[in-house]
Design a protein around this motif. Structure first.
Motif, PDB file in Angstrom:
ATOM      1  N   ILE A 199       0.849  -1.195   0.000  1.00  0.00           N
ATOM      2  CA  ILE A 199       0.000   0.000   0.000  1.00  0.00           C
ATOM      3  C   ILE A 199       0.881   1.239   0.000  1.00  0.00           C
ATOM      4  O   ILE A 199       1.795   1.361   0.818  1.00  0.00           O
ATOM      5  N   ALA A 257      -3.166   5.622   7.619  1.00  0.00           N
ATOM      6  CA  ALA A 257      -4.203   5.051   6.749  1.00  0.00           C
ATOM      7  C   ALA A 257      -3.710   3.772   6.085  1.00  0.00           C
ATOM      8  O   ALA A 257      -4.431   2.764   6.005  1.00  0.00           O
ATOM      9  N   LYS A 292      -3.644   0.647   8.347  1.00  0.00           N
ATOM     10  CA  LYS A 292      -4.956   0.002   8.558  1.00  0.00           C
ATOM     11  C   LYS A 292      -5.425  -0.717   7.292  1.00  0.00           C
ATOM     12  O   LYS A 292      -6.019  -1.795   7.380  1.00  0.00           O
ATOM     13  N   LEU A 293      -5.154  -0.154   6.127  1.00  0.00           N
ATOM     14  CA  LEU A 293      -5.551  -0.844   4.894  1.00  0.00           C
ATOM     15  C   LEU A 293      -4.756  -2.136   4.721  1.00  0.00           C
ATOM     16  O   LEU A 293      -5.300  -3.161   4.300  1.00  0.00           O
ATOM     17  N   SER A 308      -6.077  -4.674   7.041  1.00  0.00           N
ATOM     18  CA  SER A 308      -7.391  -5.105   6.576  1.00  0.00           C
ATOM     19  C   SER A 308      -7.271  -6.153   5.482  1.00  0.00           C
ATOM     20  O   SER A 308      -7.959  -7.182   5.503  1.00  0.00           O
ATOM     21  N   LEU A 309      -6.422  -5.901   4.511  1.00  0.00           N
ATOM     22  CA  LEU A 309      -6.280  -6.845   3.409  1.00  0.00           C
ATOM     23  C   LEU A 309      -5.779  -8.188   3.921  1.00  0.00           C
ATOM     24  O   LEU A 309      -6.269  -9.247   3.506  1.00  0.00           O
ATOM     25  N   MET A 339     -10.969  -1.954  -2.108  1.00  0.00           N
ATOM     26  CA  MET A 339     -10.067  -3.054  -1.787  1.00  0.00           C
ATOM     27  C   MET A 339      -9.533  -3.716  -3.062  1.00  0.00           C
ATOM     28  O   MET A 339      -8.335  -4.048  -3.143  1.00  0.00           O
ATOM     29  N   LYS A 384     -13.825  -4.163   7.543  1.00  0.00           N
ATOM     30  CA  LYS A 384     -12.443  -3.777   7.833  1.00  0.00           C
ATOM     31  C   LYS A 384     -12.212  -2.284   7.603  1.00  0.00           C
ATOM     32  O   LYS A 384     -11.478  -1.636   8.364  1.00  0.00           O
ATOM     33  N   SER A 420     -11.137   0.337  10.429  1.00  0.00           N
ATOM     34  CA  SER A 420      -9.922   1.130  10.188  1.00  0.00           C
ATOM     35  C   SER A 420     -10.180   2.605  10.456  1.00  0.00           C
ATOM     36  O   SER A 420      -9.386   3.281  11.121  1.00  0.00           O
ATOM     37  N   LEU A 436      -8.480   4.955  13.273  1.00  0.00           N
ATOM     38  CA  LEU A 436      -7.714   6.141  12.888  1.00  0.00           C
ATOM     39  C   LEU A 436      -8.291   7.418  13.490  1.00  0.00           C
ATOM     40  O   LEU A 436      -7.724   8.498  13.320  1.00  0.00           O
TER      41      LEU A 436
END
Lengths: 243, 243, 243, 243, 243, 243
Positions: free
Chosen positions: C94, C205, C208-209, C212-213, D103, D208, D212, D216
């Protein structure tokens, strides 16, 4: 190589300016034929002027074909009659607006256009969109100069163009200026010095692109929409187009 | 005029092919210097290969600057390191993908790209979008040829490219083909004859655009994002870039 | 879960700032490895700096692969080497610019970016266009701060960022601010309070992404353009990339 | 963290499926409240169904506000009532279509959507355009399954989705599939295995993203168009919305 | 021809204003039925108000269907419930925002919108993008008037709208103004005189478009996404929609 | 109301067909004057034919101005001379391509165009892009009929148009067909019945739009780029345009 630079309006002084600009940058083997239509407006400042000028452009291309011509330049910033002219010949045909946009995009990530009258800005915007440069061009600006003032009052015109270009440099965050009129062809260097940015002018840009295509052996595609027009009858004033 | 044509990969045979193509179209006053980086991949077929090649491109530009160079061509269809190279010099820098797109747009209303491997189509699509040609280009097609097969198995490669180009002609409604690899530079005429469309190849296109910009007195804008990089320290393997 | 946050420049203080920001938001099961390349520029403020930094990013990903890594963050606002890094691993990768854009688009209909130097605005604009956020982002603004001033003169930097963010709030009609530099990661709350808008910062950011993935079991697609690079020889300084 | 996952239709079995999918990926500190409106359609397969469902979504958000809720997910692929829901709360609100698009864009350069009925493809296309993903998404495809068949005839539904996904893989040149229906939330892994591509499903993706944003400290912007609605009178059936 | 002009809010005075505007331009054979929902907000100034109003619009269309209706107009500038309404009938359904945009695009190359509250500008921007007018519209401007002030304080409202329209004329380079609220339907002429530009108002524009479609024998397509909704059960407050 | 429907070509039979189509839908108070230029091509099938026809259009508008005319329709699908015609009058001027696109967009979310010759598809694509309908139109298709065959071999032409329209219905996922030629004006109903989709034809659509604008009191904006052309001298064959 014979290169016909067509001034789409009928003002000889502007044809001369354009021809000189073309010759200044043409390669040693290039013969520049600067021509203007027998019929049409003395200057091009509206959609209507453009529509009329497109006929003159077509006739100049047909004249060029009779003489043997290797490439054409349409030397008015609205590129009047460009698609039509391309149908009439296998030779490359370059408009000076598109030429200036292409060249500017190669030396700067963003540019602005400085043209003559505010009413013609939309014409430039339509071209930018059609050619795909709407993101590279930040803004089309007008110095509010009638086209023929470029001939009649060159000093005031030059001053206005420089002022508008300086505003573009300051406000638009651009790396280059595109001059939006064929009649500005001899002012490029002076404006560039005064503004401190590369200044792209269409006549000279188009001459080099036309020469390049010829030297590459590339011609206007005759497969599809740019093929020669289907022969047909034309009535009245345009009967000489019949085939 | 000294024009450095940089093959971003390290395969000498491809540098030779590219240099020959460049010399075939260069003007009489143009000295072509075909070079390749000392470091980098033998062929460029991925985002990663492109990233590494961008360093080689930068080094070749810096080498060119030391020798005095009037313009640069980056001879890989992904235009690796183009923006970075433009920062390192006032001379014009032209990528062969952009060159081919610009030239194709001047001779046909719509074109398709025929490139080597399917995995690189996205790279071409990204460039088309960034340069503003996504509407003029109907489709990016892959002939599924590894880049070095252009050298090792030229006959099969040529056959595949012609087949894919014929499919483009039939299915995409285009007036021209853009060849999507620097290594195809010597195949242009044969493909054009077989396909019956103008075929635009980037190395030759870029040479003419670079010459044109030099002859117009236009240089890469040093106002804004393409200004020379701020001098700073680089660590480790890149300490020679420190200033 | 092991998450490698790569600072693409070679300034340890910035790596520390980024690592702290990442740890502040990471989930309890996430191990943050903040790293920086052995080779590359001390700050990234140009296309050229980005190109060099992309190599460092690739090497840090390869180092991460050897250690077993579940996801990567590229912590420079230009997302240098993003596509290339994605090819080198099945793990999600990311960029902090993309992360910030994605998150901002989820909490506001329109946002503006406030970045460091004006010359890098075009880099952000290119990313916005490529990722599809050009309509959600009203404007990319620069506070005109050299990157390392964020470390050396944090108070003045903070003041300039707040001023520019307030201008964005007043003039751009936006609901959120995106901070355009990895080195601003610790300033988010203070700026948000001063400006009265949500402020999205990319490092946090992206963490967290990435988490999440991983938790969704989603990996970088290995079908098509992001597949592992074809193994090949690299010459010279990059011979360690040969396979 | 309390996360309300709103099934916008009134079919309990689908709410259960969605709730289970959400719980499967939720973090340890996240309490999933799966809810459905008291009023509305049993399935959502048209613009009209969406319009009615948007009211149910609003009421579920208002109910969530009374209970204290940290984030919301709208679990129908058309994201019905998304903008309206965002006005009603400071908490983040995520639609499952947008979540899946975001995503998918992080793990593949290009993706295709496989949804239920052909008539809803336009709804997905409108969202792709509004959110900025129209270039990343190659095509929206329909497996032509009525939504409730996902519950009533899961085997046939699964088979059709896999077939359409395989066509996407083969014809569209994509690296990932986005599943276009909240009711497919439990099929992700099986489809991914059968198709050989990462498969992104919106409910899990949205959970997710919502977590997130909360972690944040980012909330829906209350500056501008997403501010709380101006209090006013509502007549008749909607008088309970009066304030 | 029976034409139902639906005021999506529940303020009778506004329904009257709209009805009068519609009758002023309706053809001799057109019966205008001005209606408003029994349920819904007294004014529409947010995404949420729009979502609720969409139900009222649907109910008014269903009421119109029972009476026999030839065409519908949705008289709120956000076009709430437009796509849903189109599904419920074969008759043409026209939103006043789209109507105004279409008409403005026929008389001017560029226009600006002047609407009520700044928070609704994004709604207009979303519509411009969805309908394809984002290049013709230079800017969406707000006069910052709450909708019901158009009824309660018409003089001040008129003055603010004229002022904002004059700014649009001066700053945006537009040839026409689009009024962005159904409640402005009776102010058109006065604003046009004061501003010196054609002013396009949506209610009147929509009436003529609706009449035109009927006279052309064109109906809303029932092939694909605008087909009648699949009959299904609706729970609770919406059980009357069950079929 | 006097409405001049200009057939831009010089074939009387086509002027008659167009005039009849216009009268069939005109309101009771509308006098249709169907005219054709004294000069120009017998059919319009290329960019060049369009350029010549644009002069005839201008002359027909000027003739209309001398007689007092309330609105104009340009009855050729390429809308030749549209912008120029708008400059020459305060009356509304409507092209049949734009008219058909606008009307189709009001009754279907997506449409396809079926036109005569493949070489003119690009002309339609350029118009779709300029007018903003490129997303609503899925595809421009050609039935490969020379324009005058519509007069000479109507049965075969009709059959080809229906076949191509059926392909559009099946392959393009559209809700309506736009007929891409003025000479198809009398075939609408038959095609619609055979294809099972609404069919939008431009001449009739343009008549209703022109009537609508007149009844709304809206005229072509004379502020900016559509203002009357600056009076000037025209040479030669066009000296009658001098002012």
């Amino acid at each position: 190589m014979k290169l016909r630079v067509i001034n789409p309006n009928t003002t000889q002084a502007m044809t001369d300016t354009i021809g000189q600009a073309a010759r200044r940058v043409a390669g040693p083997g290039t013969l520049i034929v600067a021509s203007q239509p027998a019929s049409g407006p003395v200057s091009i400042e509206s959609h209507f002027d453009e529509a009329v000028a497109a006929i003159g452009v077509a006739e100049e291309v047909l004249a060029g074909e009779r003489e043997g011509t290797d490439a054409y330049v349409i030397a008015c910033f609205g590129d009047p009659g460009l698609w039509s002219a391309r149908e009439l010949t296998r030779a490359p045909v370059i408009g000076i607006a598109e030429a200036a946009f292409h060249m500017a995009a190669l030396i700067a990530t963003r540019f602005s256009v400085v043209t003559t009258l505010g009413r013609t800005c939309v014409i430039a915007e339509h071209l930018l969109a059609q050619y795909g440069f709407e993101h590279q061009c930040r803004r089309v600006r007008a110095a509010e100069i009638p086209v023929l003032d470029l001939e009649h009052d060159p000093d005031a015109s030059l001053r206005k163009i420089i002022e508008e270009s300086l505003r573009a440099k300051e406000e638009d965050g651009v790396g280059a200026i595109v001059l939006g009129c064929g009649g500005m062809a001899d002012l490029t260097e002076e404006i560039s010095r005064a503004v401190g940015l590369p200044v792209v002018e269409g006549v000279t840009a188009a001459v080099k692109l036309a020469e390049s295509l010829v030297q590459l052996g590339l011609h206007t595609s005759k497969h599809g929409d740019l093929d020669f027009p289907r022969p047909k009858a034309f009535a009245g004033r345009f009967s000489h187009f019949s085939a």
